[in-house]
Design a protein around this motif. Structure first.
Motif, PDB file in Angstrom:
ATOM      1  N   LEU A   1      35.154   5.848 -12.024  1.00  0.00           N
ATOM      2  CA  LEU A   1      36.292   4.964 -11.609  1.00  0.00           C
ATOM      3  C   LEU A   1      37.544   5.484 -11.308  1.00  0.00           C
ATOM      4  O   LEU A   1      38.089   5.485 -10.312  1.00  0.00           O
TER       5      LEU A   1
ATOM      6  N   ALA B   1      31.837   2.736  -6.702  1.00  0.00           N
ATOM      7  CA  ALA B   1      31.085   3.649  -7.805  1.00  0.00           C
ATOM      8  C   ALA B   1      29.626   3.191  -7.949  1.00  0.00           C
ATOM      9  O   ALA B   1      29.627   2.044  -7.786  1.00  0.00           O
TER      10      ALA B   1
ATOM     11  N   ILE C   1      31.683  -1.829  -7.595  1.00  0.00           N
ATOM     12  CA  ILE C   1      30.712  -1.083  -8.573  1.00  0.00           C
ATOM     13  C   ILE C   1      29.212  -1.589  -8.195  1.00  0.00           C
ATOM     14  O   ILE C   1      29.149  -2.811  -8.387  1.00  0.00           O
TER      15      ILE C   1
END
Length: 365
Positions: free
Chosen positions: A270, A279, A305
């Motif tokens: 991150l 990510a 993410i």
């Protein structure tokens, strides 16, 4: 046949003589040529991942078709084949929509209970005691695999080396798909082990502009530099986030792959992201592990993410084999140690101590 059996009480493997398994309908019996030594097995050995015992581990397998179960007609006895660790059933609600990496039967039966999809294992001791199967249970001289997870290896491709395609390369290719890489992207790969090194290979072939590998081992970083990493950072020796920004005009990377499975490497992934970056979390963490995130940055900087687990066997394993045949992917270059089945416990001990740079395989001989 001989098999390396995990008894469950302590993290070690014991060689036992057990009966050769028999394939049932829709299954194939393989004479195992090689099985990869993988960190995911190590998680089971250390009881970091819940799994029944006694069990036969080993989920990166190549071998020769020995026997066909009823209804199998697209594979021939004597074929050289490789398998993926996710063994798609082919008919659950996820498999039929092409999401084989979410196969319900694989997770419900194999990962929870160590069985194939009729709810029973194909492995047992001579006295009838069942042995759980982690995927196909490849740390043995023979194993049974669903026919949907058996892929023919081209004749000019070495059978031993391609065993590692079934998890580390397979998982890395899935991560590349999940990341949706674009030409000219800048990426970071956090942790340069088996999966991380495969991600570097695939990213180098995909046309990204910059591949920054981050690890705490100079030996591993040197190895991935030979596979296509444009820059390497030892995060024990310097501030990884600061160094990444120096290398990216002060911005950070478009995509960061986390390939170990720890709170520290998740935080690093991150930290090195540019605004709007992605990510991709690939590493398998022990059950219950958590990672922290700055929610304000997540929202205001539009970070993404994404989790990635394996890939889609029936499309991605043939693609991997084509890349190996074309010399785009070179599994033989990342294999640094070879063990016999009798030394399986030694191999996983070395893996657990961090002594294996690159990949190791168990060769059945």
């Amino acid at each position: 046949m001989r098999a390396a059996v995990f008894h469950g009480a302590e993290p070690r493997l014991v060689i036992e003589e057990i009966p050769v398994p028999v394939p049932r309908r829709g299954e194939v019996l393989l004479k195992v040529t090689a099985c990869g030594v993988c960190h995911t097995d190590l998680h089971v050995l250390r009881s970091e991942v819940k799994f029944p015992a006694p069990a036969v581990l080993g989920h990166e397998v190549s071998g020769v078709v020995e026997q066909l179960g009823e209804g199998v007609d697209d594979i021939a006895i004597g074929d050289n084949v490789v398998c993926s660790f996710i063994m798609p059933c082919g008919d659950c609600r996820h498999c039929v929509r092409g999401a084989e990496d979410l196969c319900e039967k694989f997770f419900a039966h194999n990962r929870l209970n160590g069985t194939l999809y009729d709810g029973t294992s194909r492995l047992a001791r001579a006295d009838g005691t069942p042995l759980a199967m982690y995927s196909m249970g490849g740390l043995a001289e023979y194993c049974v695999v669903p026919a949907s997870d058996v892929f023919e290896v081209p004749g000019d491709v070495g059978l031993e080396a391609v065993s590692i395609l079934g998890c580390s390369s397979f998982t890395a290719l899935g991560a590349i798909h999940t990341a949706e890489l674009g030409l000219g992207d800048r990426i970071a790969v956090v942790a340069a082990g088996g999966v991380g090194s495969s991600i570097v290979q695939f990213a180098a072939a995909s046309g990204v502009a910059q591949i920054i590998a981050i690890d705490i081992s100079d030996e591993k970083l040197s190895a991935v530099a030979k596979l296509g990493a444009t820059h390497t950072i030892n995060s024990r020796a310097e501030d990884a986030a600061a160094r990444v920004r120096e290398l990216t005009d002060g911005h950070g990377v478009d995509v960061a792959f986390e390939a170990l499975g720890s709170a520290a490497t998740f935080a690093t992934a991150l930290d090195v992201l540019d605004d709007g970056g992605r990510a991709v979390v690939v590493g398998i963490a022990p059950a219950g592990s958590t990672g922290a995130i700055d929610l304000a940055r997540l929202v205001r900087r539009k970070l993404q993410i994404r989790g990635s687990y394996g890939a889609k066997a029936r499309t991605d394993m043939p693609a991997l084999l084509r890349m190996v045949a074309a010399n785009t992917v070179r599994p033989q270059e990342v294999i640094t140690r070879r063990y016999s089945l009798d030394r399986a416990d030694e191999a996983y001990g070395a893996l657990g101590r961090g002594e294996i740079v690159g990949r190791a395989i168990i060769e059945m001989g």
